[in-house]
Design a protein around this motif. Structure first.
Motif, PDB file in Angstrom:
ATOM      1  N   ASN A  22       0.519  -1.172   0.381  1.00  0.00           N
ATOM      2  CA  ASN A  22       0.005  -0.357  -0.385  1.00  0.00           C
ATOM      3  C   ASN A  22       1.068   1.286   0.126  1.00  0.00           C
ATOM      4  OD1 ASN A  22      -3.127  -1.059   0.498  1.00  0.00           O
ATOM      5  ND2 ASN A  22      -1.956  -1.821   2.062  1.00  0.00           N
ATOM      6  N   VAL A  23       1.411   2.394  -1.319  1.00  0.00           N
ATOM      7  CA  VAL A  23       2.183   3.013  -1.238  1.00  0.00           C
ATOM      8  C   VAL A  23       1.104   4.571  -0.585  1.00  0.00           C
ATOM      9  CG1 VAL A  23       3.003   4.669  -3.025  1.00  0.00           C
ATOM     10  CG2 VAL A  23       3.279   1.801  -2.961  1.00  0.00           C
ATOM     11  N   ARG A  24       1.838   5.392  -0.049  1.00  0.00           N
ATOM     12  CA  ARG A  24       1.151   6.337   0.752  1.00  0.00           C
ATOM     13  C   ARG A  24       0.095   6.808  -0.909  1.00  0.00           C
ATOM     14  NH1 ARG A  24       2.965   7.817   5.484  1.00  0.00           N
ATOM     15  NH2 ARG A  24       4.715   6.686   6.104  1.00  0.00           N
ATOM     16  N   PRO A  25      -0.539   7.813  -0.943  1.00  0.00           N
ATOM     17  CA  PRO A  25      -1.386   8.163  -1.823  1.00  0.00           C
ATOM     18  C   PRO A  25      -1.548   9.347  -2.828  1.00  0.00           C
ATOM     19  CG  PRO A  25      -3.195   7.999  -0.178  1.00  0.00           C
ATOM     20  CD  PRO A  25      -1.470   7.474   0.588  1.00  0.00           C
ATOM     21  N   GLY A  26      -1.162   9.184  -3.306  1.00  0.00           N
ATOM     22  CA  GLY A  26      -0.082  10.270  -4.982  1.00  0.00           C
ATOM     23  C   GLY A  26       1.085   9.811  -5.297  1.00  0.00           C
ATOM     24  N   PHE A  84       7.067   5.564  -6.496  1.00  0.00           N
ATOM     25  CA  PHE A  84       7.729   4.909  -6.018  1.00  0.00           C
ATOM     26  C   PHE A  84       8.163   3.798  -7.478  1.00  0.00           C
ATOM     27  CE2 PHE A  84       5.771   0.083  -5.855  1.00  0.00           C
ATOM     28  CZ  PHE A  84       6.049  -0.815  -4.844  1.00  0.00           C
ATOM     29  N   LEU A  85       7.239   4.006  -8.470  1.00  0.00           N
ATOM     30  CA  LEU A  85       7.254   2.777  -9.201  1.00  0.00           C
ATOM     31  C   LEU A  85       8.751   3.047  -9.713  1.00  0.00           C
ATOM     32  CD1 LEU A  85       3.862   3.226 -11.496  1.00  0.00           C
ATOM     33  CD2 LEU A  85       5.087   0.734 -10.724  1.00  0.00           C
ATOM     34  N   LEU A 109       4.887  -7.747 -10.090  1.00  0.00           N
ATOM     35  CA  LEU A 109       4.587  -6.538  -9.249  1.00  0.00           C
ATOM     36  C   LEU A 109       3.243  -5.695 -10.225  1.00  0.00           C
ATOM     37  CD1 LEU A 109       4.882  -4.519  -6.861  1.00  0.00           C
ATOM     38  CD2 LEU A 109       6.066  -2.461  -8.402  1.00  0.00           C
ATOM     39  N   ARG A 110       2.475  -6.573  -9.733  1.00  0.00           N
ATOM     40  CA  ARG A 110       0.637  -5.891 -10.312  1.00  0.00           C
ATOM     41  C   ARG A 110       0.466  -4.990  -9.100  1.00  0.00           C
ATOM     42  NH1 ARG A 110      -1.457 -11.681 -12.695  1.00  0.00           N
ATOM     43  NH2 ARG A 110       0.626 -12.831 -13.067  1.00  0.00           N
ATOM     44  N   ASN A 147      -7.235  -0.016  -6.470  1.00  0.00           N
ATOM     45  CA  ASN A 147      -7.123   1.382  -5.847  1.00  0.00           C
ATOM     46  C   ASN A 147      -5.723   1.046  -6.738  1.00  0.00           C
ATOM     47  OD1 ASN A 147      -5.360   2.549  -3.758  1.00  0.00           O
ATOM     48  ND2 ASN A 147      -6.017   0.887  -2.245  1.00  0.00           N
ATOM     49  N   ALA A 148      -5.426   2.044  -6.687  1.00  0.00           N
ATOM     50  CA  ALA A 148      -4.250   2.424  -8.105  1.00  0.00           C
ATOM     51  C   ALA A 148      -3.431   2.668  -7.124  1.00  0.00           C
ATOM     52  CB  ALA A 148      -4.139   3.289  -9.053  1.00  0.00           C
TER      53      ALA A 148
END
Length: 99
Positions: free
Chosen positions: A9-13, A18-19, A40-41, A46-47
């Protein structure tokens, strides 16, 4: 073969950054003896959520070979600040049912 699994779960935005960071960090993992493959999918619902799947020859290749290395410290520095909450990492063995 061992399959490492984690929901990231990456912080929003922060997914674009991250990528980029994970692409830069990936050679740190792939250089580990016993590494087989990586996926990695992105989640459709949830984007900012990703499924991490890593294939290892043995669990020790991950837990000792990678996590016990200096490369893992670099991996942590590049990626761990993106997660909220911090992911649970689990390891799975061979399939028990397939079709």
């Amino acid at each position: 073969m061992i399959l490492e699994h984690a929901i990231l779960n990456v912080r929003p935005g922060e997914s674009p950054a991250f990528l980029v960071a994970i692409a830069e960090a990936l050679p740190l993992m792939t250089a580990t003896p016993g590494f087989i493959g990586f996926e990695l999918r992105r989640c459709h619902e949830n984007a900012d959520r990703f499924l991490l799947l890593v294939r290892w020859e043995t669990i020790e290749a991950h837990t000792i070979g990678f996590r016990g290395s200096d490369r893992y410290q670099q991996w942590r520095q590049k990626l761990h600040h993106f997660y909220d909450p911090f992911p649970v990492v689990e390891h799975y063995g061979e399939p028990v049912v397939t079709s």
